[in-house]
Write an enzyme that holds these catalytic residues in place. Structure first.
Site, PDB file in Angstrom:
ATOM      1  N   ASP A  34      92.937 -13.045  -1.384  1.00 20.01           N
ATOM      2  CA  ASP A  34      91.732 -14.443  -0.679  1.00 20.01           C
ATOM      3  C   ASP A  34      91.957 -15.350  -0.191  1.00 20.01           C
ATOM      4  O   ASP A  34      91.414 -16.183  -0.355  1.00 20.01           O
ATOM      5  CB  ASP A  34      90.277 -13.794  -1.790  1.00 20.01           C
ATOM      6  CG  ASP A  34      91.243 -14.198  -3.689  1.00 20.01           C
ATOM      7  OD1 ASP A  34      92.207 -14.338  -3.259  1.00 20.01           O
ATOM      8  OD2 ASP A  34      90.617 -14.313  -4.918  1.00 20.01           O
ATOM      9  N   ARG A  91      90.932 -41.797   4.460  1.00 19.19           N
ATOM     10  CA  ARG A  91      90.620 -42.573   5.470  1.00 19.19           C
ATOM     11  C   ARG A  91      88.929 -42.635   5.089  1.00 19.19           C
ATOM     12  O   ARG A  91      88.153 -43.602   5.823  1.00 19.19           O
ATOM     13  CB  ARG A  91      90.175 -42.212   6.590  1.00 19.19           C
ATOM     14  CG  ARG A  91      92.018 -42.074   7.847  1.00 19.19           C
ATOM     15  CD  ARG A  91      91.821 -41.434   8.710  1.00 19.19           C
ATOM     16  NE  ARG A  91      92.709 -40.198   8.916  1.00 19.19           N
ATOM     17  CZ  ARG A  91      92.826 -39.364   9.706  1.00 19.19           C
ATOM     18  NH1 ARG A  91      93.204 -39.927  10.888  1.00 19.19           N
ATOM     19  NH2 ARG A  91      92.735 -38.176   9.203  1.00 19.19           N
ATOM     20  N   GLN A  92      88.239 -41.654   4.064  1.00 19.26           N
ATOM     21  CA  GLN A  92      87.284 -41.747   3.571  1.00 19.26           C
ATOM     22  C   GLN A  92      86.436 -42.778   2.332  1.00 19.26           C
ATOM     23  O   GLN A  92      86.590 -42.035   1.329  1.00 19.26           O
ATOM     24  CB  GLN A  92      86.017 -41.086   3.594  1.00 19.26           C
ATOM     25  CG  GLN A  92      84.607 -40.416   3.789  1.00 19.26           C
ATOM     26  CD  GLN A  92      84.453 -40.838   4.222  1.00 19.26           C
ATOM     27  OE1 GLN A  92      84.767 -41.159   6.111  1.00 19.26           O
ATOM     28  NE2 GLN A  92      82.863 -41.192   4.488  1.00 19.26           N
ATOM     29  N   LYS A 188      90.060 -51.699  19.255  1.00 17.21           N
ATOM     30  CA  LYS A 188      89.280 -50.143  19.164  1.00 17.21           C
ATOM     31  C   LYS A 188      87.380 -50.696  18.996  1.00 17.21           C
ATOM     32  O   LYS A 188      87.208 -50.885  17.895  1.00 17.21           O
ATOM     33  CB  LYS A 188      90.108 -49.711  18.201  1.00 17.21           C
ATOM     34  CG  LYS A 188      90.001 -48.199  18.634  1.00 17.21           C
ATOM     35  CD  LYS A 188      90.938 -47.695  17.815  1.00 17.21           C
ATOM     36  CE  LYS A 188      90.878 -47.085  16.350  1.00 17.21           C
ATOM     37  NZ  LYS A 188      91.711 -45.991  15.648  1.00 17.21           N
ATOM     38  N   SER A 218      96.879 -39.385  14.516  1.00 19.34           N
ATOM     39  CA  SER A 218      95.570 -37.868  13.744  1.00 19.34           C
ATOM     40  C   SER A 218      95.339 -37.600  15.486  1.00 19.34           C
ATOM     41  O   SER A 218      96.345 -36.440  15.377  1.00 19.34           O
ATOM     42  CB  SER A 218      94.620 -38.576  13.564  1.00 19.34           C
ATOM     43  OG  SER A 218      94.272 -37.406  13.213  1.00 19.34           O
TER      44      SER A 218
HETATM   45  C1  R5P Z   1      92.687 -45.947  11.590  1.00 16.30           C
HETATM   46  O1  R5P Z   1      91.586 -46.472  11.475  1.00 16.30           O
HETATM   47  C2  R5P Z   1      93.717 -45.245  12.021  1.00 16.30           C
HETATM   48  O2  R5P Z   1      95.341 -46.414  11.962  1.00 16.30           O
HETATM   49  C3  R5P Z   1      94.400 -44.851  13.155  1.00 16.30           C
HETATM   50  O3  R5P Z   1      94.368 -45.626  14.076  1.00 16.30           O
HETATM   51  C4  R5P Z   1      93.083 -43.349  13.378  1.00 16.30           C
HETATM   52  O4  R5P Z   1      93.605 -42.894  12.365  1.00 16.30           O
HETATM   53  C5  R5P Z   1      94.182 -42.288  14.748  1.00 16.30           C
HETATM   54  O5  R5P Z   1      93.206 -42.109  15.273  1.00 16.30           O
HETATM   55  P1  R5P Z   1      93.719 -40.926  16.061  1.00 16.30           P
HETATM   56  O6  R5P Z   1      95.314 -40.974  16.494  1.00 16.30           O
HETATM   57  O7  R5P Z   1      92.994 -40.013  16.478  1.00 16.30           O
HETATM   58  O8  R5P Z   1      92.824 -41.971  17.434  1.00 16.30           O
END
Ligand code: R5P
Length: 287
Positions: A34, A91-92, A188, A218
């Site tokens: 499972d 990140r949260q 950004k 990410s």
């Molecule tokens: C944001 O605050 C982080 O420092 C990175 O810039 C972010 O997590 C990058 O995410 P991605 O590669 O999806 O743009």
């Protein structure tokens, strides 16, 4: 000390155990039909300090660390140190809108419950290394950015450090001190989980070796968009360093966009070139 890791990671636990000249702990692990995990400690841990070095990239990684830490304690370990070089959910760290789960707090609380201390590398919401309290839980944060800058130093003849957003400006400033050069940042705007817009305020980088530093890549949206904008300003080269290379969309999207892409081994990826083993080993020696 005994160092526990996992065979599916980057060999980081093995590297750390070599540097500390201590054994690698043995664990039998399997998955039930499972999907639940089964763990059994095969090493004698009674009266010994134990470190678990395992990045938490998936929920299963987190459960693995929780089960192993608790089992080590149950088996008489003197102390249990959790080292998650990449620690998920950081990140949260704020409730951006009412009702949101404060994920960073919850994950740290869970780990703290079964470990003596929790260490990570470049925790997303911390801009400096050291021991910090977050929402009632201590976290030990190691800074791998100086190692990244050392890696790039011999490759950059006329460097300038650019942060892809204001959040990474602290890293850019320190890197610029290390390289004895100028630094700046882009602005950004995040449109969605994977789309960002970088505001085109022209920076004078013509003929320079641009170093972009970020803690995490990410989807890669931030770096691709930042590099696209910077490329228009005719730099000599674009070099990108990140600590945690999640690289969800692979590395192909960076080809022809950046000249060099480097990540540390907190996560295994084709961009992994800098090891944080020494950083972790030195920290464990100091505990
Ligand atoms: C944001 O605050 C982080 O420092 C990175 O810039 C972010 O997590 C990058 O995410 P991605 O590669 O999806 O743009």
């Amino acid at each position: 000390m005994i160092v526990f890791g996992a065979s599916d990671t980057t060999g980081l636990a093995w590297e750390v155990s070599k540097q500390l000249d201590c054994p690698l702990g043995k664990v039998e692990s399997k998955e039930f039909p499972d999907g639940e995990l089964y763990l059994k400690i095969l090493s004698k841990v009674e009266g010994k300090s134990c470190a678990i070095i395992k990045s938490t990239r998936t929920s299963d990684d987190l459960v693995y660390t929780l089960l192993l830490a608790d089992a080590l304690r149950d088996n008489g370990a003197l102390s249990v140190h959790a080292v998650a070089p990449y620690l998920m959910y950081m990140r949260q760290d704020k409730r951006f809108t009412e009702g949101e789960a404060l994920s960073a707090k919850t994950i740290l609380k869970l780990l703290d419950e079964v470990d003596d201390d929790v260490t990570t590398v470049n925790c997303h919401f911390l801009s400096e290394g050291g021991k910090k309290m977050f929402e009632g839980t201590w976290i030990r944060n190691l800074d791998a950015m100086p190692l990244m800058v050392d890696h790039f130093k011999p490759k950059l003849r006329n460097p300038i450090v650019i942060a892809p957003d204001k959040g990474s400006l602290g890293y850019a400033k320190k890197a610029a001190q290390q390289l004895d050069c100028e630094f700046n940042h882009l602005t950004k705007k995040r449109i969605s989980g994977k789309d960002v817009i970088v505001k085109d305020k022209k920076l004078d980088v013509k003929g320079m070796d641009v170093l972009i530093l970020d803690d995490i890549i990410s989807t890669g949206g931030t770096i691709v968009e930042a590099s696209r904008v910077i490329r228009g300003w005719k730099p000599a080269s674009i070099n990108v360093g990140c600590v945690h290379g999640l690289l969800l969309n692979g590395v192909e999207q960076f080809q022809g966009v950046v000249d060099r892409l480097v990540a540390t081994n907190t996560l295994a990826s084709p961009a992994t070139k800098v090891s944080v083993a020494g950083l972790i080993a030195d920290d464990l020696k100091s505990i």
